[in-house]
Design an enzyme around this catalytic site. Structure first.
Site, PDB file in Angstrom:
ATOM      1  N   TYR A  94       6.998  -3.006   0.462  1.00  0.00           N
ATOM      2  CA  TYR A  94       5.869  -2.952  -0.460  1.00  0.00           C
ATOM      3  C   TYR A  94       6.418  -3.134  -1.866  1.00  0.00           C
ATOM      4  CZ  TYR A  94       1.853  -1.374  -3.056  1.00  0.00           C
ATOM      5  OH  TYR A  94       0.801  -1.317  -3.928  1.00  0.00           O
ATOM      6  N   HIS A 129      -2.234   0.005 -10.257  1.00  0.00           N
ATOM      7  CA  HIS A 129      -1.149  -0.942 -10.008  1.00  0.00           C
ATOM      8  C   HIS A 129      -1.739  -2.268  -9.518  1.00  0.00           C
ATOM      9  CE1 HIS A 129      -2.204   0.393  -6.007  1.00  0.00           C
ATOM     10  NE2 HIS A 129      -1.629  -0.725  -5.559  1.00  0.00           N
ATOM     11  N   THR A 181      -0.677  -4.858  -6.318  1.00  0.00           N
ATOM     12  CA  THR A 181       0.228  -5.148  -5.208  1.00  0.00           C
ATOM     13  C   THR A 181       0.724  -6.587  -5.314  1.00  0.00           C
ATOM     14  OG1 THR A 181      -0.877  -3.565  -3.755  1.00  0.00           O
ATOM     15  CG2 THR A 181       0.412  -5.316  -2.690  1.00  0.00           C
ATOM     16  N   HIS A 213      -4.859  -8.474  -8.240  1.00  0.00           N
ATOM     17  CA  HIS A 213      -5.977  -7.648  -8.701  1.00  0.00           C
ATOM     18  C   HIS A 213      -5.509  -6.231  -8.988  1.00  0.00           C
ATOM     19  CE1 HIS A 213      -5.748  -6.831  -4.389  1.00  0.00           C
ATOM     20  NE2 HIS A 213      -6.249  -5.629  -4.675  1.00  0.00           N
ATOM     21  N   THR A 252      -7.166  -2.479  -8.434  1.00  0.00           N
ATOM     22  CA  THR A 252      -8.279  -1.756  -7.823  1.00  0.00           C
ATOM     23  C   THR A 252      -8.762  -0.688  -8.792  1.00  0.00           C
ATOM     24  OG1 THR A 252      -7.411  -2.177  -5.611  1.00  0.00           O
ATOM     25  CG2 THR A 252      -9.003  -0.374  -5.834  1.00  0.00           C
ATOM     26  N   TRP A 311      -1.149   3.792   4.206  1.00  0.00           N
ATOM     27  CA  TRP A 311      -1.160   4.094   2.776  1.00  0.00           C
ATOM     28  C   TRP A 311      -2.459   4.748   2.315  1.00  0.00           C
ATOM     29  CZ3 TRP A 311      -4.922   1.795  -0.146  1.00  0.00           C
ATOM     30  CH2 TRP A 311      -5.562   0.695   0.420  1.00  0.00           C
TER      31      TRP A 311
END
Length: 152
Positions: free
Chosen positions: A12, A44, A46, A113, A115, A147
């Site tokens: 990740y 954050h 990803t 993106h 969230t 997660w």
């Protein structure tokens, strides 16, 4: 050198953002009255969610990676998720770097993106938002398949 067992853990990678960007995101969440906003320390983007580990080298440096985004609500298995989709060549490049190393990706395409909420219920959001998105750092860790448990 990576060993065979290192590849089985998954990888990740995410981008964390500057304090000024986090301030802007929190202000946006408040202005829009976003239900169940993602807390500041969890904001954050990803870059890589791979079921195999690859020798990804995190980037250093702080600079603008986007200056606007589009509000979208995505239907996910966990509910209706509000995201700010970023037009970021940098984040796309870093994702493609991970893929070139052999990282997997569970979706047809990659949409960088942030969230804003994992559960907006029936609320509707749309539109373009001007917000300077400044990278603070990248980080990597072993992939956590479950997660969403961390959100509780």
């Amino acid at each position: 050198m990576m060993k065979f067992q290192d590849f089985s853990s998954g990888l990740y990678v995410a981008a964390k953002f500057s304090d000024s960007t986090l301030d802007e995101i929190e202000n946006l969440q408040r202005e829009l009255k976003v239900p169940n906003p993602v807390p500041r320390h969890k904001i954050h983007s990803t870059i890589c969610y791979s079921r195999v580990n690859v020798p990804y080298v995190v980037s250093t440096g702080s600079f603008e990676v986007a200056n606007s985004g589009e509000l979208q609500v995505w239907d996910t298995q966990d509910g209706r998720t509000l995201v700010l989709v970023l037009d970021s060549d940098y984040l796309k490049f870093r994702h493609n770097y991970a893929r070139a190393l052999g990282a997997t990706h569970d979706f047809d395409d990659y949409s960088p993106h942030i969230t804003l909420s994992y559960n907006v219920g029936p609320a509707q959001f749309s539109g373009i938002v001007q917000v300077p998105v400044i990278l603070d750092r990248e980080y990597k860790e072993p992939l956590k398949i479950n997660w969403t448990e961390d959100l509780k």
